[in-house]
Design an enzyme around this catalytic site. Structure first.
Site, mmCIF file in Angstrom:
data_model
loop_
_atom_site.group_PDB
_atom_site.id
_atom_site.type_symbol
_atom_site.label_atom_id
_atom_site.label_comp_id
_atom_site.label_asym_id
_atom_site.label_seq_id
_atom_site.Cartn_x
_atom_site.Cartn_y
_atom_site.Cartn_z
ATOM 1 N N GLU A 248 -25.880 53.359 -58.571
ATOM 2 C CA GLU A 248 -25.592 54.901 -58.156
ATOM 3 C C GLU A 248 -24.397 55.227 -58.015
ATOM 4 O O GLU A 248 -23.232 54.688 -57.696
ATOM 5 C CB GLU A 248 -26.031 54.939 -56.709
ATOM 6 C CG GLU A 248 -27.444 54.462 -56.296
ATOM 7 C CD GLU A 248 -28.318 55.840 -56.436
ATOM 8 O OE1 GLU A 248 -27.865 56.944 -56.791
ATOM 9 O OE2 GLU A 248 -29.742 56.137 -56.159
ATOM 10 N N HIS B 259 -32.481 57.231 -64.299
ATOM 11 C CA HIS B 259 -33.828 57.298 -63.408
ATOM 12 C C HIS B 259 -34.697 58.382 -63.865
ATOM 13 O O HIS B 259 -36.048 58.487 -63.897
ATOM 14 C CB HIS B 259 -33.308 57.642 -61.902
ATOM 15 C CG HIS B 259 -34.191 57.388 -60.881
ATOM 16 N ND1 HIS B 259 -33.851 57.750 -59.459
ATOM 17 C CD2 HIS B 259 -35.390 56.546 -60.929
ATOM 18 C CE1 HIS B 259 -35.050 57.382 -58.714
ATOM 19 N NE2 HIS B 259 -35.944 56.922 -59.725
ATOM 20 N N ASP C 268 -31.741 62.467 -61.968
ATOM 21 C CA ASP C 268 -30.468 61.681 -62.216
ATOM 22 C C ASP C 268 -30.702 60.800 -63.412
ATOM 23 O O ASP C 268 -31.670 60.252 -63.620
ATOM 24 C CB ASP C 268 -30.108 61.401 -60.885
ATOM 25 C CG ASP C 268 -31.059 60.353 -60.270
ATOM 26 O OD1 ASP C 268 -32.312 60.466 -60.255
ATOM 27 O OD2 ASP C 268 -30.525 59.206 -59.977
ATOM 28 N N HIS D 298 -28.088 56.065 -61.858
ATOM 29 C CA HIS D 298 -28.513 57.215 -60.999
ATOM 30 C C HIS D 298 -27.299 57.965 -60.500
ATOM 31 O O HIS D 298 -26.310 57.566 -60.611
ATOM 32 C CB HIS D 298 -29.122 56.790 -59.618
ATOM 33 C CG HIS D 298 -30.321 55.674 -59.814
ATOM 34 N ND1 HIS D 298 -31.412 55.990 -59.560
ATOM 35 C CD2 HIS D 298 -30.398 54.379 -60.170
ATOM 36 C CE1 HIS D 298 -32.186 54.749 -59.600
ATOM 37 N NE2 HIS D 298 -31.856 53.899 -60.110
ATOM 38 N N TYR D 299 -27.618 59.267 -59.926
ATOM 39 C CA TYR D 299 -26.769 59.686 -59.103
ATOM 40 C C TYR D 299 -27.076 59.789 -57.728
ATOM 41 O O TYR D 299 -28.252 59.788 -57.786
ATOM 42 C CB TYR D 299 -25.871 61.065 -59.427
ATOM 43 C CG TYR D 299 -26.856 62.244 -59.658
ATOM 44 C CD1 TYR D 299 -27.735 62.766 -58.533
ATOM 45 C CD2 TYR D 299 -27.060 63.028 -60.851
ATOM 46 C CE1 TYR D 299 -28.507 63.834 -58.642
ATOM 47 C CE2 TYR D 299 -27.792 64.125 -60.908
ATOM 48 C CZ TYR D 299 -28.765 64.636 -59.704
ATOM 49 O OH TYR D 299 -29.345 65.405 -60.071
ATOM 50 N N THR D 300 -25.947 59.853 -56.446
ATOM 51 C CA THR D 300 -26.564 59.731 -55.347
ATOM 52 C C THR D 300 -27.250 60.954 -54.876
ATOM 53 O O THR D 300 -27.956 61.018 -53.635
ATOM 54 C CB THR D 300 -25.406 59.329 -54.218
ATOM 55 O OG1 THR D 300 -24.611 60.140 -54.556
ATOM 56 C CG2 THR D 300 -24.750 57.761 -54.742
HETATM 57 ZN ZN LIG Z 1 -32.085 57.820 -58.840
#
Ligand SMILES: [Zn+2]
Length: 273
Positions: free
Chosen positions: A102, A173, A183, A37-39
């Site tokens: 993340e 994700h 993401d 993921h990215y935040t």
């Molecule tokens: Zn995510």
């Protein structure tokens, strides 16, 4: 790095991993997938703070900063709340089957005049932005880069996790919730990341195919290296090694107009065979 009692532990010479417990966790899981993921946040610390808030109902096993610093927030055998409504390979609700990482990153950026701006209103310089088309979208957007130290930290942690838990695959994700999430997006070098993390488990050569027409076959890892020629869509190449998201590859068959069988291709233009 290694795993001890479901926590990531740094080996000699590696930066320490902090553990900051998140209340947003439950039940014991047997993970099968790693989800990246990215935040979409302003800093790693703001995401760590958010995941400590019981009202957030969100968490991840690891948060990795732009500086490569790793913070674990949920033990790997406990369910963290990172995936939400999601499905993959006949499973739904991937929180019950996965470990979530993340990466601190503001995410997709908007062009406002000659500036790049995040959804929360912060401006970023051109040098931090790549323009690319998300695999699930039709138009190009700006995306904040991930730093080399951040990607390296993610690879080291993932190598330990992937082998310890004998995971089946690595997903974004945006793979498990494609209509809802974008993401980690096109700035994340997913193909080379997978090769580095999964490569040790595979003894056969990794084969890729070009996914577009006119893919530049360069003499080195970067846009400033000359193109020795162009490859058509569907040309098979064998992975040799990589420098970040540039793949050093060998042509599986001779291609007209290209004299040397080895060259460099950006990994976003290659798909797994
Ligand atoms: Zn995510």
């Amino acid at each position: 790095m290694r795993i001890s009692q479901h926590k990531l532990v740094a080996e000699n010479g590696e930066a320490a991993v902090s553990f900051v417990n998140s209340p947003n966790q439950s039940g014991v899981i047997t993970p099968a997938y790693l989800i990246i993921h990215y935040t979409a946040g302003g800093s790693a610390q703001s995401s760590i703070n958010w995941f400590q808030n019981p009202g957030a109902n969100a968490s991840a096993h690891l948060v990795i900063g732009l500086d490569g610093k790793i913070t674990q927030m949920v033990p790997f055998n406990k369910k963290a709340y990172h995936a939400g409504v999601s499905s993959w390979a006949g499973l739904s609700g991937l929180n019950s089957y996965s470990i979530g990482i993340e990466l601190d990153n503001p995410g997709k950026l908007k062009r406002v005049g000659n500036k790049w701006v995040s959804w929360f209103g912060v401006e970023y310089p051109e040098s931090k932005v790549i323009i690319a088309k998300h695999k699930n979208q039709d138009t190009e957007s700006g995306w904040h880069i991930f730093t080399p130290v951040q990607i390296e930290a993610c690879i080291k942690a993932s190598l330990a996790i992937y082998s310890h838990y004998k995971l089946k695959d690595i997903l974004g994700h945006d793979d498990i919730a494609p209509g809802r999430k974008e993401d980690p997006g096109p700035a994340f070098p997913m193909a080379s990341f997978k090769s580095r993390v999964k490569g040790r488990q595979e003894d056969h050569a990794a084969m890729f195919k070009t996914t577009g027409e006119g893919v530049r076959f360069r003499t080195g890892p970067g846009l400033n290296y000359d193109a020795a020629g162009k490859l058509k869509k569907g040309v098979t190449v064998e992975f040799i090694d990589n420098v970040m998201d540039w793949f050093h590859v060998k042509l599986a068959q001779p291609v007209a107009g290209i004299s040397e069988p080895e060259g460099w291709v950006h990994s976003s233009l290659l798909g797994r065979v």
